[in-house]
Design an enzyme around this catalytic site. Structure first.
Site, PDB file in Angstrom:
ATOM      1  N   LYS A  69       0.861  -1.183   0.000  1.00  0.00           N
ATOM      2  CA  LYS A  69       0.000   0.000   0.000  1.00  0.00           C
ATOM      3  C   LYS A  69       0.897   1.232   0.000  1.00  0.00           C
ATOM      4  O   LYS A  69       2.046   1.165   0.445  1.00  0.00           O
ATOM      5  CB  LYS A  69      -0.867  -0.006   1.271  1.00  0.00           C
ATOM      6  CG  LYS A  69      -2.118   0.805   1.186  1.00  0.00           C
ATOM      7  CD  LYS A  69      -3.299   0.024   0.656  1.00  0.00           C
ATOM      8  CE  LYS A  69      -4.531   0.887   0.582  1.00  0.00           C
ATOM      9  NZ  LYS A  69      -5.688   0.180   0.049  1.00  0.00           N
ATOM     10  N   GLY A 125     -24.460   3.519   3.838  1.00  0.00           N
ATOM     11  CA  GLY A 125     -23.600   4.063   2.780  1.00  0.00           C
ATOM     12  C   GLY A 125     -23.985   3.498   1.429  1.00  0.00           C
ATOM     13  O   GLY A 125     -23.793   2.316   1.163  1.00  0.00           O
ATOM     14  N   VAL A 126     -24.588   4.369   0.601  1.00  0.00           N
ATOM     15  CA  VAL A 126     -25.009   3.893  -0.727  1.00  0.00           C
ATOM     16  C   VAL A 126     -24.238   4.651  -1.802  1.00  0.00           C
ATOM     17  O   VAL A 126     -24.804   5.297  -2.676  1.00  0.00           O
ATOM     18  CB  VAL A 126     -26.547   3.985  -0.921  1.00  0.00           C
ATOM     19  CG1 VAL A 126     -27.225   2.895  -0.114  1.00  0.00           C
ATOM     20  CG2 VAL A 126     -27.093   5.356  -0.517  1.00  0.00           C
ATOM     21  N   GLY A 127     -22.910   4.559  -1.699  1.00  0.00           N
ATOM     22  CA  GLY A 127     -22.032   5.120  -2.725  1.00  0.00           C
ATOM     23  C   GLY A 127     -21.846   4.100  -3.823  1.00  0.00           C
ATOM     24  O   GLY A 127     -22.796   3.394  -4.195  1.00  0.00           O
ATOM     25  N   HIS A 128     -20.638   3.985  -4.330  1.00  0.00           N
ATOM     26  CA  HIS A 128     -20.379   3.093  -5.460  1.00  0.00           C
ATOM     27  C   HIS A 128     -20.808   1.653  -5.189  1.00  0.00           C
ATOM     28  O   HIS A 128     -21.602   1.088  -5.929  1.00  0.00           O
ATOM     29  CB  HIS A 128     -18.887   3.117  -5.826  1.00  0.00           C
ATOM     30  CG  HIS A 128     -18.479   4.405  -6.458  1.00  0.00           C
ATOM     31  ND1 HIS A 128     -17.964   5.449  -5.734  1.00  0.00           N
ATOM     32  CD2 HIS A 128     -18.519   4.803  -7.746  1.00  0.00           C
ATOM     33  CE1 HIS A 128     -17.713   6.449  -6.551  1.00  0.00           C
ATOM     34  NE2 HIS A 128     -18.042   6.091  -7.771  1.00  0.00           N
ATOM     35  N   VAL A 129     -20.282   1.071  -4.120  1.00  0.00           N
ATOM     36  CA  VAL A 129     -20.570  -0.342  -3.850  1.00  0.00           C
ATOM     37  C   VAL A 129     -21.980  -0.511  -3.287  1.00  0.00           C
ATOM     38  O   VAL A 129     -22.749  -1.372  -3.736  1.00  0.00           O
ATOM     39  CB  VAL A 129     -19.543  -0.934  -2.849  1.00  0.00           C
ATOM     40  CG1 VAL A 129     -19.839  -2.398  -2.598  1.00  0.00           C
ATOM     41  CG2 VAL A 129     -18.121  -0.762  -3.374  1.00  0.00           C
TER      42      VAL A 129
HETATM   43  P1  NAD Z   1     -18.045   5.617  -1.772  1.00  0.00           P
HETATM   44  O1  NAD Z   1     -17.282   6.761  -1.222  1.00  0.00           O
HETATM   45  O2  NAD Z   1     -18.495   5.646  -3.179  1.00  0.00           O
HETATM   46  O3  NAD Z   1     -19.340   5.340  -0.881  1.00  0.00           O
HETATM   47  C1  NAD Z   1     -19.380   5.497   0.496  1.00  0.00           C
HETATM   48  C2  NAD Z   1     -20.713   6.123   0.838  1.00  0.00           C
HETATM   49  O4  NAD Z   1     -20.840   6.172   2.251  1.00  0.00           O
HETATM   50  C3  NAD Z   1     -20.869   7.546   0.333  1.00  0.00           C
HETATM   51  O5  NAD Z   1     -22.085   7.679  -0.400  1.00  0.00           O
HETATM   52  C4  NAD Z   1     -20.883   8.393   1.597  1.00  0.00           C
HETATM   53  O6  NAD Z   1     -21.696   9.544   1.491  1.00  0.00           O
HETATM   54  C5  NAD Z   1     -21.441   7.414   2.602  1.00  0.00           C
HETATM   55  N1  NAD Z   1     -21.121   7.729   3.984  1.00  0.00           N
HETATM   56  C6  NAD Z   1     -19.972   8.238   4.501  1.00  0.00           C
HETATM   57  N2  NAD Z   1     -20.083   8.373   5.822  1.00  0.00           N
HETATM   58  C7  NAD Z   1     -21.298   7.904   6.160  1.00  0.00           C
HETATM   59  C8  NAD Z   1     -21.983   7.765   7.397  1.00  0.00           C
HETATM   60  N3  NAD Z   1     -21.453   8.138   8.559  1.00  0.00           N
HETATM   61  N4  NAD Z   1     -23.217   7.227   7.365  1.00  0.00           N
HETATM   62  C9  NAD Z   1     -23.797   6.845   6.220  1.00  0.00           C
HETATM   63  N5  NAD Z   1     -23.196   6.972   5.020  1.00  0.00           N
HETATM   64  C10 NAD Z   1     -21.970   7.488   5.001  1.00  0.00           C
HETATM   65  O7  NAD Z   1     -17.147   4.335  -1.476  1.00  0.00           O
HETATM   66  P2  NAD Z   1     -17.304   2.880  -2.116  1.00  0.00           P
HETATM   67  O8  NAD Z   1     -16.348   2.741  -3.245  1.00  0.00           O
HETATM   68  O9  NAD Z   1     -18.746   2.570  -2.321  1.00  0.00           O
HETATM   69  O10 NAD Z   1     -16.727   1.983  -0.931  1.00  0.00           O
HETATM   70  C11 NAD Z   1     -17.508   1.761   0.231  1.00  0.00           C
HETATM   71  C12 NAD Z   1     -16.637   1.082   1.276  1.00  0.00           C
HETATM   72  O11 NAD Z   1     -16.148  -0.157   0.767  1.00  0.00           O
HETATM   73  C13 NAD Z   1     -15.381   1.881   1.665  1.00  0.00           C
HETATM   74  O12 NAD Z   1     -15.124   1.660   3.019  1.00  0.00           O
HETATM   75  C14 NAD Z   1     -14.283   1.255   0.816  1.00  0.00           C
HETATM   76  O13 NAD Z   1     -13.016   1.387   1.426  1.00  0.00           O
HETATM   77  C15 NAD Z   1     -14.732  -0.193   0.785  1.00  0.00           C
HETATM   78  N6  NAD Z   1     -14.270  -0.927  -0.400  1.00  0.00           N
HETATM   79  C16 NAD Z   1     -14.609  -0.499  -1.650  1.00  0.00           C
HETATM   80  C17 NAD Z   1     -14.181  -1.201  -2.769  1.00  0.00           C
HETATM   81  C18 NAD Z   1     -14.563  -0.763  -4.158  1.00  0.00           C
HETATM   82  O14 NAD Z   1     -14.417  -1.557  -5.095  1.00  0.00           O
HETATM   83  N7  NAD Z   1     -15.059   0.446  -4.350  1.00  0.00           N
HETATM   84  C19 NAD Z   1     -13.417  -2.371  -2.614  1.00  0.00           C
HETATM   85  C20 NAD Z   1     -13.094  -2.816  -1.317  1.00  0.00           C
HETATM   86  C21 NAD Z   1     -13.533  -2.071  -0.218  1.00  0.00           C
END
Ligand code: NAD
Length: 366
Positions: free
Chosen positions: A92, A192-196
């Site tokens: 990392k 958390g309803v972001g990307h994943v």
């Molecule tokens: P993202 O930033 O797109 O989504 C995260 C979401 O969580 C955002 O919409 C944000 O507004 C919301 N959020 C933040 N704080 C919050 C809170 N206190 N309460 C409710 N919602 C909150 O990130 P992502 O890519 O969807 O990843 C989500 C998690 O999964 C992260 O922890 C990331 O490290 C982990 N992860 C992601 C991947 C990937 O492929 N993207 C792979 C492995 C792990």
């Protein structure tokens, strides 16, 4: 390249001590006056293959905090790749700086040169604070990059693959806990309803689960409520929701002293990294409470599987097929945890360590 112990942070002997106790192979300090680059690359373990892990850009309060973060994160990558059956080690990098103010082409290209100087022992990718554009600057100076956009010959956004892995892990945990992997009618709370999270919600709704969501961003919530029938709660209320399954898909450490006794779920399975604030403490409490915790680094491995496919020259079908295996591995770990009466995170750690040890012996001719 300058390798040094930094002022106001850990002494060199403390850093070497941490590396020893966590099993790190190498740490590289990178500094470039002109571009303002200050970065640390940590190579934890390369027994299974080159170390792969994203670069994080963050305004760390101190160098000590940055060192601790990169050591912890790189170690986590070793376990994630090992348990997923990938021929990758763990590494990392962190860039110390404000991702909104301190970015420049020169900074990322200079960083790319440092990555290149490791000759492939470390392969970088995106992490928090790093965009596809930043990583494409890094790629101008080194071939040791994964997670590039599809248009640049990369594997693109890993989130759909990560969501598939979380979904399979959740179904594996359901099979273990309920005797059936069907999520129809199950109450699932997605934090958390972001990307994943958004991809996960879509899969859950299609299967007939009753989904409650929360997010700190209203637009992310609306993007889903405009398509599906969902319950929505405020972020601070998610732990009190009546749920069967808790899916943390926002931040780490949400299973902590404050929340662990509120959670009324029977399963925890989500995408966030480092969900247990303190593994030893909270992993044990979950075991005692009978809450089935699908280890985060196992169920969220779809992203690294996607990156590995890019490095190894495999296609997206391969990534999806490998990611589906998370279903069986989750059950295997949960059974091991039950049989040995140990927390699930520990069962997963031991399985990862056993694979590394077996391959180490192979290489040594034992
Ligand atoms: P993202 O930033 O797109 O989504 C995260 C979401 O969580 C955002 O919409 C944000 O507004 C919301 N959020 C933040 N704080 C919050 C809170 N206190 N309460 C409710 N919602 C909150 O990130 P992502 O890519 O969807 O990843 C989500 C998690 O999964 C992260 O922890 C990331 O490290 C982990 N992860 C992601 C991947 C990937 O492929 N993207 C792979 C492995 C792990």
């Amino acid at each position: 390249m300058i390798e040094t112990a930094t002022q106001n942070s850990e002494s060199l002997s403390e850093i070497l001590g941490m590396m020893k106790s966590m099993g790190h192979e190498q740490i590289v300090f990178c500094q470039d006056e002109r571009s303002g680059l200050r970065a640390i690359i940590a190579v934890h373990n390369t027994i299974l293959g080159p170390s792969l892990g994203g670069t994080r850009m963050w305004s760390y309060k101190s160098e000590a905090e940055a060192i601790k973060d990169v050591l912890r994160l790189s170690r986590g990558m070793t376990y994630k790749s090992a348990i997923s059956g990938l021929n990758l080690g763990g590494g990392k990098a962190v860039i110390i700086g404000d991702a909104r103010k301190d970015k420049s082409e020169a900074l990322f290209r200079r960083f790319g040169k440092f990555v290149d100087s490791l000759g492939g022992k470390y392969i970088t990718a995106e992490d928090v604070g790093i965009s596809p554009r930043d990583i494409s600057y890094v790629a101008m100076e080194t071939d040791h990059v994964a997670g590039l956009p599809i248009a640049q010959g990369g594997s693109g956004d890993p989130s759909p693959v990560t969501a598939q892995g979380v979904y399979m892990g959740m179904k594996g945990a359901a099979k273990f806990a309920y005797g059936s992997d069907s999520l129809a009618g199950k109450k699932v709370a997605v934090q958390g309803v972001g990307h994943v999270g958004a991809y996960l919600v879509e899969k859950l709704v299609k299967e007939g689960a009753k989904v409650t969501i929360t997010d700190i961003h209203e637009d992310s919530i609306q993007a889903l409520t405009s398509k599906f029938s969902l319950d929505v709660v405020k972020p601070e209320n998610i732990y009190d929701v009546d749920m069967d399954i808790y899916a943390p898909c926002a931040l780490g450490a949400t299973v902590n002293d404050e929340t662990i006794h509120k959670l009324k779920c029977s399963i925890i399975a989500g995408a966030a990294n480092n969900q247990l604030a303190q593994e030893e403490v909270h992993g044990k409490i979950l075991l005692e409470k009978g809450i089935v915790y699908a280890p985060d680094f196992l169920v969220n491995a779809g992203g690294i599987i996607n990156c590995y496919a890019e490095v190894a020259g495999f296609d997206s079908d391969w990534s999806m097929d490998e990611t589906e295996k998370i279903y069986l591995t989750t059950q295997e770990i949960l059974k091991k945890s039950r049989d040995e009466n140990i927390p699930t995170y520990l069962a997963a750690n031991r399985m990862a360590e056993a694979r590394i040890e077996a391959v180490r012996n192979l290489a040594a001719g034992f």
